[in-house]
Write an enzyme that holds these catalytic residues in place. Structure first.
Site, PDB file in Angstrom:
ATOM      1  N   HIS A  95       0.822  -1.204   0.000  1.00  0.00           N
ATOM      2  CA  HIS A  95       0.000   0.000   0.000  1.00  0.00           C
ATOM      3  C   HIS A  95       0.863   1.264   0.000  1.00  0.00           C
ATOM      4  O   HIS A  95       1.959   1.299   0.567  1.00  0.00           O
ATOM      5  CB  HIS A  95      -0.910   0.039   1.232  1.00  0.00           C
ATOM      6  CG  HIS A  95      -2.131  -0.812   1.105  1.00  0.00           C
ATOM      7  ND1 HIS A  95      -3.046  -0.653   0.086  1.00  0.00           N
ATOM      8  CD2 HIS A  95      -2.601  -1.827   1.882  1.00  0.00           C
ATOM      9  CE1 HIS A  95      -4.034  -1.531   0.243  1.00  0.00           C
ATOM     10  NE2 HIS A  95      -3.786  -2.261   1.317  1.00  0.00           N
ATOM     11  N   CYS A 147       0.001   2.595  -4.635  1.00  0.00           N
ATOM     12  CA  CYS A 147      -0.773   3.777  -5.005  1.00  0.00           C
ATOM     13  C   CYS A 147       0.024   5.047  -4.703  1.00  0.00           C
ATOM     14  O   CYS A 147       0.834   5.092  -3.779  1.00  0.00           O
ATOM     15  CB  CYS A 147      -2.093   3.805  -4.233  1.00  0.00           C
ATOM     16  SG  CYS A 147      -3.248   2.513  -4.727  1.00  0.00           S
TER      17      CYS A 147
END
Length: 326
Positions: A95, A147
């Site tokens: 992440h 991301c």
């Protein structure tokens, strides 16, 4: 031979966040696949590759959890042992997030960070500091499949990104996918639940939980952050990001494309590009070809390249140098 004493060193981090609401499925597979590629194609000694994951990967194991402190320790040790001519590589799959800028004069700017398994964020400032510690003549390539990963090395020059290339996908991915990002508000809520402190200042929570192991971004006064890297010469940092800073990267599973095996869309695209092209590829070519793969698969994420002008057209992981020394 000229390159016999030059080392190729790697730190590979895969965070699946098992049994949490943020669970991903392909990140450990990503770094396991890249480990094989580094050894078989790029001549890395397996003993010079450190693998950090939050679960056992097929065919391998990791005794070191990918906490913020452990990742920075591994990266710092790799940089500190580097000599001129060495090739350093960091692959992160997990992440990412964006946090409000702490720099004076940038109240609406957001900065990029990766999210280790313990939520001890590693920020663009930390990666800038690592790059600045490199000895002259060594290179440090970062591939971040997460991301908001565009711009993850603070102040690195954009070669391929939103200012230089604009592409729109006309299809939707026919795969099961999940974004590899955690919103800032969710990270703040999680940290606050651990500290019990009622504040929206993320630095307070991170310093309370991690003290000296927290990011430089939260430990240094704002004026030091502002002046820290003001006059930079071209450096040897090379960032291949899975997407632009304002985009998400996908964790995906597809019965046809990946034979039902979970993986990061960008990591998988890079693997496909390397398998389809046996000849040396430049950093620019790897990113542009990966963009093409993702576009054809229907993903609306645009890998980016940040580095100096010379490294944009240098071979990915100095492959041409390797072939002459093996």
């Amino acid at each position: 031979m000229e390159n016999e004493n030059k080392k190729r060193l790697a730190v590979l981090v895969g965070c699946n966040y098992p049994n949490t609401r943020n669970e991903l499925h392909g990140c450990i597979n990503d770094v396991a696949a890249m480990r094989g590629t580094l050894v078989n194609r790029f001549g890395f000694d397996p003993g010079n590759i450190q693998l950090l994951t939050d679960a056992a990967a097929a065919g391998s194991s990791s005794s070191v959890m990918p906490t913020g402190a452990n990742i920075k320790k591994a990266l710092g040790a790799m940089v500190d042992q580097a000599k001129p001519g060495d090739v350093l590589y960091f692959h992160y799959s997990g992440h990412g997030t964006r946090i409000p800028s702490l720099k004076p004069g940038n109240p609406f700017r957001q900065d990029e960070a990766i999210v280790p398994c313990d939520f001890n964020l590693i920020t663009d400032v930390d990666f800038r500091q690592l790059v600045n510690r490199l000895p002259k003549g060594a290179s440090f390539t970062i591939l971040s499949d997460s991301c908001h990963s565009g711009g993850l090395i603070d102040k690195e020059k954009e070669q391929i990104g939103p200012s230089h290339v604009t592409e729109i996908s006309n299809t939707s991915p026919s795969v099961s996918s999940k974004p590899k990002g955690i919103p800032f508000e969710s990270i703040l809520h999680h940290l606050a639940s651990l500290t019990g402190i009622n504040t929206s200042d993320i630095a307070t929570h991170l310093l309370e939980l991690f003290a000296a192991d927290a990011s430089l971004k939260f430990r240094l006064p704002p004026f030091e952050l502002l002046n820290m890297f003001e006059s930079l010469n071209p450096d040897e940092g090379i960032l291949l990001s899975g997407c632009q800073a304002n985009e998400t990267s996908a964790d995906m599973t597809n019965p046809v494309m990946t034979r039902g095996k979970a993986c990061g869309a960008f990591s998988n695209a890079v693997q496909m590009v390397l398998k389809e092209h046996e000849a040396d590829l430049s950093n620019r070519q790897v990113v542009m070809l990966a963009r093409q793969v993702l576009r054809e698969q229907g993903f609306e994420q645009h890998p980016c390249l940040y580095c100096n002008d010379e490294n944009a057209d240098a071979t990915f992981l100095c492959e041409s140098h390797i072939s002459s020394s093996l």
